[in-house]
Write an enzyme that holds these catalytic residues in place. Structure first.
Site, PDB file in Angstrom:
ATOM      1  N   ARG A  88       0.967  -1.397   0.011  1.00 42.87           N
ATOM      2  CA  ARG A  88      -0.004  -0.050   0.071  1.00 42.87           C
ATOM      3  C   ARG A  88       0.703   1.283  -0.128  1.00 42.87           C
ATOM      4  O   ARG A  88       1.627   1.682   0.830  1.00 42.87           O
ATOM      5  CB  ARG A  88      -0.879  -0.004   1.341  1.00 42.87           C
ATOM      6  CG  ARG A  88      -1.556   1.165   1.357  1.00 42.87           C
ATOM      7  CD  ARG A  88      -1.968   1.369   3.005  1.00 42.87           C
ATOM      8  NE  ARG A  88      -2.084   2.718   3.125  1.00 42.87           N
ATOM      9  CZ  ARG A  88      -2.457   3.505   4.235  1.00 42.87           C
ATOM     10  NH1 ARG A  88      -2.372   2.945   5.319  1.00 42.87           N
ATOM     11  NH2 ARG A  88      -2.393   4.841   4.198  1.00 42.87           N
ATOM     12  N   HIS A 132      -2.689  10.664   0.791  1.00 39.86           N
ATOM     13  CA  HIS A 132      -2.041  10.736   2.172  1.00 39.86           C
ATOM     14  C   HIS A 132      -1.309  12.166   2.675  1.00 39.86           C
ATOM     15  O   HIS A 132      -0.188  12.288   3.017  1.00 39.86           O
ATOM     16  CB  HIS A 132      -0.723   9.695   2.315  1.00 39.86           C
ATOM     17  CG  HIS A 132      -0.619   9.125   3.564  1.00 39.86           C
ATOM     18  ND1 HIS A 132      -0.938   7.579   3.760  1.00 39.86           N
ATOM     19  CD2 HIS A 132      -0.382   9.526   4.736  1.00 39.86           C
ATOM     20  CE1 HIS A 132      -0.390   7.496   5.292  1.00 39.86           C
ATOM     21  NE2 HIS A 132      -0.259   8.558   5.603  1.00 39.86           N
ATOM     22  N   GLU A 177      -6.797   8.290   6.583  1.00 37.44           N
ATOM     23  CA  GLU A 177      -7.129   8.968   7.878  1.00 37.44           C
ATOM     24  C   GLU A 177      -7.696  10.236   7.593  1.00 37.44           C
ATOM     25  O   GLU A 177      -7.076  11.478   8.079  1.00 37.44           O
ATOM     26  CB  GLU A 177      -5.769   8.881   8.809  1.00 37.44           C
ATOM     27  CG  GLU A 177      -5.421   7.527   8.958  1.00 37.44           C
ATOM     28  CD  GLU A 177      -4.121   7.603   9.950  1.00 37.44           C
ATOM     29  OE1 GLU A 177      -3.742   8.847  10.430  1.00 37.44           O
ATOM     30  OE2 GLU A 177      -3.823   6.526  10.493  1.00 37.44           O
ATOM     31  N   ASN A 303      -6.902   1.922  10.540  1.00 38.73           N
ATOM     32  CA  ASN A 303      -5.558   1.935  10.973  1.00 38.73           C
ATOM     33  C   ASN A 303      -5.555   1.996  12.643  1.00 38.73           C
ATOM     34  O   ASN A 303      -6.479   2.930  12.934  1.00 38.73           O
ATOM     35  CB  ASN A 303      -4.898   3.369  10.492  1.00 38.73           C
ATOM     36  CG  ASN A 303      -4.835   3.235   9.033  1.00 38.73           C
ATOM     37  OD1 ASN A 303      -5.076   2.383   8.224  1.00 38.73           O
ATOM     38  ND2 ASN A 303      -4.537   4.638   8.513  1.00 38.73           N
ATOM     39  N   TYR A 305      -3.470   1.856  16.265  1.00 36.15           N
ATOM     40  CA  TYR A 305      -2.381   1.868  17.027  1.00 36.15           C
ATOM     41  C   TYR A 305      -2.621   1.859  18.567  1.00 36.15           C
ATOM     42  O   TYR A 305      -1.641   1.341  19.194  1.00 36.15           O
ATOM     43  CB  TYR A 305      -1.478   3.113  16.758  1.00 36.15           C
ATOM     44  CG  TYR A 305      -1.062   3.180  15.278  1.00 36.15           C
ATOM     45  CD1 TYR A 305       0.101   2.853  15.128  1.00 36.15           C
ATOM     46  CD2 TYR A 305      -1.888   3.763  14.251  1.00 36.15           C
ATOM     47  CE1 TYR A 305       0.698   2.653  13.874  1.00 36.15           C
ATOM     48  CE2 TYR A 305      -1.381   4.083  12.920  1.00 36.15           C
ATOM     49  CZ  TYR A 305      -0.170   3.480  12.743  1.00 36.15           C
ATOM     50  OH  TYR A 305       0.456   3.525  11.548  1.00 36.15           O
ATOM     51  N   GLU A 362      -3.133  -0.193   8.712  1.00 28.30           N
ATOM     52  CA  GLU A 362      -2.074   0.300   9.224  1.00 28.30           C
ATOM     53  C   GLU A 362      -2.115  -0.273  10.712  1.00 28.30           C
ATOM     54  O   GLU A 362      -2.821  -0.298  11.272  1.00 28.30           O
ATOM     55  CB  GLU A 362      -1.751   1.720   9.539  1.00 28.30           C
ATOM     56  CG  GLU A 362      -1.395   2.349   8.406  1.00 28.30           C
ATOM     57  CD  GLU A 362      -1.232   3.952   8.585  1.00 28.30           C
ATOM     58  OE1 GLU A 362      -0.901   4.375   9.805  1.00 28.30           O
ATOM     59  OE2 GLU A 362      -1.381   4.599   7.495  1.00 28.30           O
TER      60      GLU A 362
HETATM   61  C1  FCB Z   1      -0.513   7.287  10.664  1.00 26.43           C
HETATM   62  C2  FCB Z   1      -0.243   7.717   9.351  1.00 26.43           C
HETATM   63  C3  FCB Z   1       0.942   7.442   9.160  1.00 26.43           C
HETATM   64  C4  FCB Z   1       2.107   7.351  10.159  1.00 26.43           C
HETATM   65  C5  FCB Z   1       1.766   6.230  11.261  1.00 26.43           C
HETATM   66  C6  FCB Z   1       2.492   6.405  12.355  1.00 26.43           C
HETATM   67  O1  FCB Z   1      -1.435   8.227  11.435  1.00 26.43           O
HETATM   68  O2  FCB Z   1      -1.316   7.165   8.620  1.00 26.43           O
HETATM   69  O3  FCB Z   1       1.459   8.001   7.841  1.00 26.43           O
HETATM   70  O4  FCB Z   1       2.418   8.446  10.413  1.00 26.43           O
HETATM   71  O5  FCB Z   1       0.373   7.154  11.725  1.00 26.43           O
END
Ligand code: FCB
Length: 454
Positions: A88, A132, A177, A303, A305, A362
């Site tokens: 991607r 992006h 995002e 995405n 985290y 992500e």
């Molecule tokens: C996300 C973004 C990516 C990167 C990661 C850590 O928010 O999409 O570009 O910065 O975090």
């Protein structure tokens, strides 16, 4: 969720995924390409913002970044050796259409031709993301995403790229995002274009939703069998404590942020609780919201985290703080590590919106990696992060979530936006002094996981 070492073994994890599961990597243009002024590329809002004094932790820009523009064959080779099944990446709008309007820039388009061809030749499936965050600066000068004219501009840009790459690329993403772009860029001011105005941010969202609909229609008209999605970032939002105030704040924040995009994308218009919260905070003053069009989505990208704990300072919407809970395990970003949150967000998306397919587009972590004297990077802590999140993804799959892929962020250490080069997310270490690439232990771990999924 309890996990033993055995459960985190790549072979054991792999057995929980179907043979066709898409294991991939994600990157983005501004974070890796460099070559910022080469072969006709125009300036983007990140070229501008990264030069604002104090905006970037180490004062650096993406002018060179990972020099991927020149080194992409090596980078694709690295990915192929790890066994990635999909890649991607994003197209830099100012590289292919420097002014943001009008004719394409031929050398820029040729770069993406060569990139796609090399990815395909390596047996890897390309997924092209159109946006992006690196908007051509001339478009920002005319209002950027806050101006409704952006919808036509984005449609034309989508047409340019889809017409060029659509004979070889089936998998598309319109936005990465959109919430981060709208809110961090236009309300919080910590990302380009660096504005601090909530009404502008909410106009940007409205136009992103329309631009998604427009671009999807364009891509479908150009690419037979196209598969189109959006990468939406969602953390596991939780009240910091069990007080009513924190609970309400967490619910309002989820609605004013996550449902603010997802409800419209799934045809429900803007959510009531979010509308009330934004209105009470004055964010909608002078804003005329229309009925956002439903999104056309073959898959929803997630995405993921971290966990975000919300604590209310008062009863007023937006008078809250969002943080990692003290004492929890955190990455170098100070993000709370919460693999169970990935499972729960996947389950919630499936229950609430039932997208046809979901892909984790992500997931990954920053840690202060270093090269050992023997030249190796022993990032066991990243392996643990990844393994626990892959295990959480497996739990969601086993519970019936139509999860089809998982993309590690990221292939290479790269330019982490306002944190410059101070955070390393790659499975491949980059020495920015000489551009040397060194696969980390996590790259070997990922390779074993992929090889074991058959
Ligand atoms: C996300 C973004 C990516 C990167 C990661 C850590 O928010 O999409 O570009 O910065 O975090």
């Amino acid at each position: 969720m309890t996990t033993s070492d055995h459960d985190l073994d790549p072979g054991a994890l792999a057995s929980r995924f179907p043979p066709g599961f898409v294991w991939g990597f994600g990157t983005s243009a501004y974070q890796i390409e460099g070559a910022a002024a080469e072969e006709g590329r125009g300036p983007s809002i990140w070229d501008t913002f990264s030069r604002v004094p104090g905006a970037i932790a180490d004062g650096q820009t993406g002018d060179v970044a990972c020099d991927h523009y020149h080194r992409f064959p090596e980078d694709i080779g690295l990915m192929a050796r790890i066994g990635a099944r999909a890649y991607r990446f994003s197209v830099s709008w100012p590289r292919v259409q420097p002014g943001g309007t009008g004719a394409g820039n031929e050398p820029g388009l040729e770069f993406y031709d060569r990139l796609v061809d090399a990815v395909l030749a390596a047996g890897i499936r390309p997924l092209v993301n159109l946006f992006h965050w690196d908007l051509p600066q001339p478009l920002q000068d005319r209002g950027g995403f806050a101006d409704a004219a952006i919808v036509d501009r984005f449609g034309d840009y989508a047409d340019l790229v889809a017409s060029r790459l659509g004979d070889r690329v089936t998998d598309w993403m319109t936005f990465n995002e959109p919430a981060v772009f709208a809110f961090l860029g236009h309300a919080d001011g910590i990302h380009a274009p660096g504005l601090r105005d909530w009404p502008t941010a909410l106009r940007v969202v409205d136009n992103e939703l329309r631009a998604h609909a427009r671009a999807s229609a364009v891509i479908r008209s150009r690419v037979r069998g196209a598969r189109i999605g959006v990468a939406f970032d969602m953390n596991h939002v939780a009240p910091a404590t069990h007080t009513d105030r924190d609970r309400l704040a967490a619910a309002q924040w989820s609605s004013a942020r996550d449902a603010w995009f997802l409800d419209p994308l799934f045809g429900r218009g803007y959510p009531q609780l979010g509308l009330e919260a934004h209105r009470a905070a004055g964010h909608l003053d002078g804003v005329e919201l229309g009925d956002p069009p439903p999104g056309d989505l073959d898959y929803l990208g997630l995405n993921y985290y971290r966990r975000d704990a919300v604590s209310a300072r008062s009863n007023a919407p937006f008078d809250w703080t969002i943080d990692a809970r003290p004492g929890t395990e955190q990455t170098q970003m100070n993000w709370e590590v919460a693999p169970d949150g990935l499972r729960d967000v996947l389950l919630a998306l499936h229950r609430e919106y039932a997208p046809r397919e979901i892909a984790v587009t992500e997931n990954g972590a920053a840690y202060p990696d270093s090269l050992d004297p023997d030249g190796r990077v022993r990032d066991d802590v990243r392996i643990s992060y990844l393994a626990r999140h892959v295990a959480a993804a497996a739990e969601a799959l086993e519970a019936g979530v139509p999860l089809t892929g998982y993309y590690v962020w990221s292939l290479l250490d790269n330019y982490e936006w306002s944190l410059g080069y101070t955070r390393r997310f790659g499975l491949v270490h980059v020495d920015f002094a000489n551009q040397r690439r060194t696969p980390k232990a996590s790259a070997d771990w990922y390779a074993r996981l992929i090889a074991a999924t058959r």
